[in-house]
Design an enzyme around this catalytic site. Structure first.
Site, PDB file in Angstrom:
ATOM      1  N   ARG A 119      -2.062  38.422  40.991  1.00  0.00           N
ATOM      2  CA  ARG A 119      -1.756  37.120  41.601  1.00  0.00           C
ATOM      3  C   ARG A 119      -1.445  37.255  43.085  1.00  0.00           C
ATOM      4  O   ARG A 119      -1.717  36.353  43.867  1.00  0.00           O
ATOM      5  CB  ARG A 119      -0.543  36.477  40.913  1.00  0.00           C
ATOM      6  CG  ARG A 119      -0.799  35.996  39.499  1.00  0.00           C
ATOM      7  CD  ARG A 119       0.336  35.059  39.077  1.00  0.00           C
ATOM      8  NE  ARG A 119       0.403  34.866  37.637  1.00  0.00           N
ATOM      9  CZ  ARG A 119      -0.283  33.941  36.965  1.00  0.00           C
ATOM     10  NH1 ARG A 119      -1.105  33.146  37.607  1.00  0.00           N
ATOM     11  NH2 ARG A 119      -0.147  33.813  35.663  1.00  0.00           N
ATOM     12  N   ASP A 130     -11.679  24.690  35.798  1.00  0.00           N
ATOM     13  CA  ASP A 130     -12.690  25.437  35.037  1.00  0.00           C
ATOM     14  C   ASP A 130     -13.342  24.457  34.053  1.00  0.00           C
ATOM     15  O   ASP A 130     -14.215  23.683  34.442  1.00  0.00           O
ATOM     16  CB  ASP A 130     -11.966  26.602  34.359  1.00  0.00           C
ATOM     17  CG  ASP A 130     -12.895  27.565  33.644  1.00  0.00           C
ATOM     18  OD1 ASP A 130     -14.082  27.616  33.978  1.00  0.00           O
ATOM     19  OD2 ASP A 130     -12.417  28.282  32.747  1.00  0.00           O
ATOM     20  N   LYS A 141     -14.953  25.491  39.663  1.00  0.00           N
ATOM     21  CA  LYS A 141     -16.007  26.202  38.931  1.00  0.00           C
ATOM     22  C   LYS A 141     -16.828  25.133  38.216  1.00  0.00           C
ATOM     23  O   LYS A 141     -16.726  24.962  36.994  1.00  0.00           O
ATOM     24  CB  LYS A 141     -15.335  27.108  37.897  1.00  0.00           C
ATOM     25  CG  LYS A 141     -15.724  28.542  37.946  1.00  0.00           C
ATOM     26  CD  LYS A 141     -15.253  29.259  36.696  1.00  0.00           C
ATOM     27  CE  LYS A 141     -14.154  30.247  36.965  1.00  0.00           C
ATOM     28  NZ  LYS A 141     -13.813  31.022  35.748  1.00  0.00           N
ATOM     29  N   LYS A 144       1.143  28.915  36.675  1.00  0.00           N
ATOM     30  CA  LYS A 144       1.755  29.585  37.811  1.00  0.00           C
ATOM     31  C   LYS A 144       0.744  29.746  38.943  1.00  0.00           C
ATOM     32  O   LYS A 144       1.091  30.029  40.075  1.00  0.00           O
ATOM     33  CB  LYS A 144       2.216  30.996  37.404  1.00  0.00           C
ATOM     34  CG  LYS A 144       3.116  31.027  36.196  1.00  0.00           C
ATOM     35  CD  LYS A 144       3.337  32.497  35.776  1.00  0.00           C
ATOM     36  CE  LYS A 144       3.899  32.557  34.380  1.00  0.00           C
ATOM     37  NZ  LYS A 144       3.951  33.961  33.894  1.00  0.00           N
ATOM     38  N   GLY A 145      -0.525  29.575  38.601  1.00  0.00           N
ATOM     39  CA  GLY A 145      -1.595  29.950  39.517  1.00  0.00           C
ATOM     40  C   GLY A 145      -1.596  29.253  40.859  1.00  0.00           C
ATOM     41  O   GLY A 145      -2.062  29.800  41.857  1.00  0.00           O
ATOM     42  N   PHE A 149     -15.354  35.091  36.784  1.00  0.00           N
ATOM     43  CA  PHE A 149     -13.912  35.221  36.593  1.00  0.00           C
ATOM     44  C   PHE A 149     -13.303  35.799  37.859  1.00  0.00           C
ATOM     45  O   PHE A 149     -13.633  36.900  38.283  1.00  0.00           O
ATOM     46  CB  PHE A 149     -13.570  36.102  35.388  1.00  0.00           C
ATOM     47  CG  PHE A 149     -12.126  35.991  35.032  1.00  0.00           C
ATOM     48  CD1 PHE A 149     -11.687  34.934  34.243  1.00  0.00           C
ATOM     49  CD2 PHE A 149     -11.191  36.879  35.543  1.00  0.00           C
ATOM     50  CE1 PHE A 149     -10.338  34.780  33.963  1.00  0.00           C
ATOM     51  CE2 PHE A 149      -9.836  36.728  35.263  1.00  0.00           C
ATOM     52  CZ  PHE A 149      -9.419  35.685  34.469  1.00  0.00           C
ATOM     53  N   VAL A 150     -12.416  35.027  38.486  1.00  0.00           N
ATOM     54  CA  VAL A 150     -11.833  35.439  39.764  1.00  0.00           C
ATOM     55  C   VAL A 150     -10.334  35.681  39.638  1.00  0.00           C
ATOM     56  O   VAL A 150      -9.679  35.116  38.767  1.00  0.00           O
ATOM     57  CB  VAL A 150     -12.110  34.382  40.862  1.00  0.00           C
ATOM     58  CG1 VAL A 150     -13.590  34.337  41.216  1.00  0.00           C
ATOM     59  CG2 VAL A 150     -11.626  33.001  40.447  1.00  0.00           C
ATOM     60  N   ASP A 189      -4.708  35.092  38.021  1.00  0.00           N
ATOM     61  CA  ASP A 189      -4.378  36.362  37.373  1.00  0.00           C
ATOM     62  C   ASP A 189      -5.383  36.790  36.325  1.00  0.00           C
ATOM     63  O   ASP A 189      -6.178  36.005  35.821  1.00  0.00           O
ATOM     64  CB  ASP A 189      -3.017  36.242  36.683  1.00  0.00           C
ATOM     65  CG  ASP A 189      -3.098  35.381  35.418  1.00  0.00           C
ATOM     66  OD1 ASP A 189      -3.589  34.236  35.519  1.00  0.00           O
ATOM     67  OD2 ASP A 189      -2.713  35.858  34.338  1.00  0.00           O
ATOM     68  N   GLU A 193      -3.662  22.504  42.132  1.00  0.00           N
ATOM     69  CA  GLU A 193      -4.091  23.466  41.111  1.00  0.00           C
ATOM     70  C   GLU A 193      -4.903  24.583  41.753  1.00  0.00           C
ATOM     71  O   GLU A 193      -5.528  24.389  42.800  1.00  0.00           O
ATOM     72  CB  GLU A 193      -4.906  22.704  40.044  1.00  0.00           C
ATOM     73  CG  GLU A 193      -5.506  23.519  38.940  1.00  0.00           C
ATOM     74  CD  GLU A 193      -4.514  24.301  38.090  1.00  0.00           C
ATOM     75  OE1 GLU A 193      -3.679  25.007  38.663  1.00  0.00           O
ATOM     76  OE2 GLU A 193      -4.619  24.223  36.850  1.00  0.00           O
ATOM     77  N   ASP A 194      -4.875  25.728  41.129  1.00  0.00           N
ATOM     78  CA  ASP A 194      -5.637  26.863  41.659  1.00  0.00           C
ATOM     79  C   ASP A 194      -7.131  26.692  41.425  1.00  0.00           C
ATOM     80  O   ASP A 194      -7.939  26.849  42.336  1.00  0.00           O
ATOM     81  CB  ASP A 194      -5.145  28.199  41.069  1.00  0.00           C
ATOM     82  CG  ASP A 194      -5.042  28.179  39.537  1.00  0.00           C
ATOM     83  OD1 ASP A 194      -5.381  27.149  38.902  1.00  0.00           O
ATOM     84  OD2 ASP A 194      -4.620  29.200  38.974  1.00  0.00           O
TER      85      ASP A 194
HETATM   86  P1  IMP Z   1      -9.364  24.557  32.484  1.00  0.00           P
HETATM   87  O1  IMP Z   1      -8.488  23.728  31.609  1.00  0.00           O
HETATM   88  O2  IMP Z   1     -10.435  25.268  31.718  1.00  0.00           O
HETATM   89  O3  IMP Z   1      -9.918  23.834  33.669  1.00  0.00           O
HETATM   90  O4  IMP Z   1      -8.445  25.759  32.914  1.00  0.00           O
HETATM   91  C1  IMP Z   1      -7.908  25.935  34.125  1.00  0.00           C
HETATM   92  C2  IMP Z   1      -6.981  27.146  34.070  1.00  0.00           C
HETATM   93  O5  IMP Z   1      -7.624  28.296  33.482  1.00  0.00           O
HETATM   94  C3  IMP Z   1      -6.613  27.536  35.459  1.00  0.00           C
HETATM   95  O6  IMP Z   1      -5.457  26.858  35.874  1.00  0.00           O
HETATM   96  C4  IMP Z   1      -6.416  29.039  35.339  1.00  0.00           C
HETATM   97  O7  IMP Z   1      -5.103  29.315  34.942  1.00  0.00           O
HETATM   98  C5  IMP Z   1      -7.346  29.455  34.229  1.00  0.00           C
HETATM   99  N1  IMP Z   1      -8.608  30.003  34.786  1.00  0.00           N
HETATM  100  C6  IMP Z   1      -9.831  29.451  34.731  1.00  0.00           C
HETATM  101  N2  IMP Z   1     -10.752  30.202  35.348  1.00  0.00           N
HETATM  102  C7  IMP Z   1     -10.089  31.288  35.814  1.00  0.00           C
HETATM  103  C8  IMP Z   1     -10.504  32.448  36.570  1.00  0.00           C
HETATM  104  O8  IMP Z   1     -11.659  32.645  36.954  1.00  0.00           O
HETATM  105  N3  IMP Z   1      -9.515  33.334  36.862  1.00  0.00           N
HETATM  106  C9  IMP Z   1      -8.217  33.173  36.483  1.00  0.00           C
HETATM  107  N4  IMP Z   1      -7.801  32.109  35.787  1.00  0.00           N
HETATM  108  C10 IMP Z   1      -8.717  31.164  35.458  1.00  0.00           C
HETATM  109 MG    MG Z   2      -3.476  27.723  36.276  1.00  0.00          MG
END
Ligand code: IMP
Ligand code: MG
Length: 185
Positions: free
Chosen positions: A168, A106, A134, A47-48, A155-156, A162, A102-103
């Site tokens: 959000r 990570d 990140k 949803k981000g 962590f943001v 969220d 995408e938001d």
């Molecule tokens: P990845 O698969 O680890 O790249 O995960 C990405 C997802 O993890 C993002 O779409 C977010 O939903 C969540 N996420 C990663 N870091 C943060 C953060 O700092 N705050 C909130 N959600 C995060």
């Molecule tokens: Mg997300």
């Protein structure tokens, strides 16, 4: 600026004004790069990405089609890197130019999985637009074609991001003071 909320204290990392300015630049880049594309299939990762996607696409003037994809969030019983589909897209992307929105990237597992899936389904091109990168947390390589901001491994929340479904709707990106378990994302 400090922004007080009932249970946590947030520190502004990226202000509303800085978000707006950077998003205008990204929209201009997308307009330029996809000037010949009709339509550009824009797929938001729920949803981000929703807050970012709406603001971005309102500034894009090429023809777009909008769709959404959702992966299952990390929970107990899942291992890192395991990404499941919760909601698939409705549109066919075969032969199309796709922009994934995408938001935050990570570890990269979510985006890596979605990029591979859409290419497998025969999209002509799949590009990625992420508001936040990140980079330090990356475990699998994901090329970000349009990146809003590179941030530290913090962590943001806010502007779509969220903490247990809260924050959000904050109009800026904030950092939660103190230690926060990433699993609650
Ligand atoms: P990845 O698969 O680890 O790249 O995960 C990405 C997802 O993890 C993002 O779409 C977010 O939903 C969540 N996420 C990663 N870091 C943060 C953060 O700092 N705050 C909130 N959600 C995060
Ligand atoms: Mg997300």
């Amino acid at each position: 600026m400090k922004f007080e909320l009932p249970s946590v204290e947030l520190q502004t990392l990226i202000s509303r004004q800085d978000l707006e300015a950077r998003i205008s630049e990204l929209a201009a880049e997308i307009d330029r790069d996809f000037a010949e594309t009709d339509p550009l299939i824009c797929i938001g990762v729920l949803k981000g990405s929703v807050f970012f996607m709406v603001d971005l696409l309102k500034q894009v003037s090429i023809p777009v089609a909008v769709d959404f994809f959702q992966t299952a969030s990390y929970g107990s019983g899942t291992t890192p890197g395991e990404v499941r589909i919760r909601k698939d897209i409705d549109l066919s992307i075969r032969g199309r130019d796709v922009l994934l929105i995408e938001d935050i990237v990570d570890t990269g597992y979510t985006l890596r999985t979605i990029l591979d899936l859409f290419r497998f389904r025969g999209a002509r091109t799949v590009k990625l637009c992420a508001l936040l990168d990140k980079a330090e947390a990356r475990e699998v390589e994901v090329p970000i074609d349009y990146c809003g901001f590179r941030i530290d491994n913090l962590f943001v929340v806010g502007y779509g991001l969220d903490l247990d479904e809260r924050y959000r709707n904050l109009p800026f990106i904030g950092v939660v003071d103190g230690d926060v378990e990433e699993e609650s994302a």
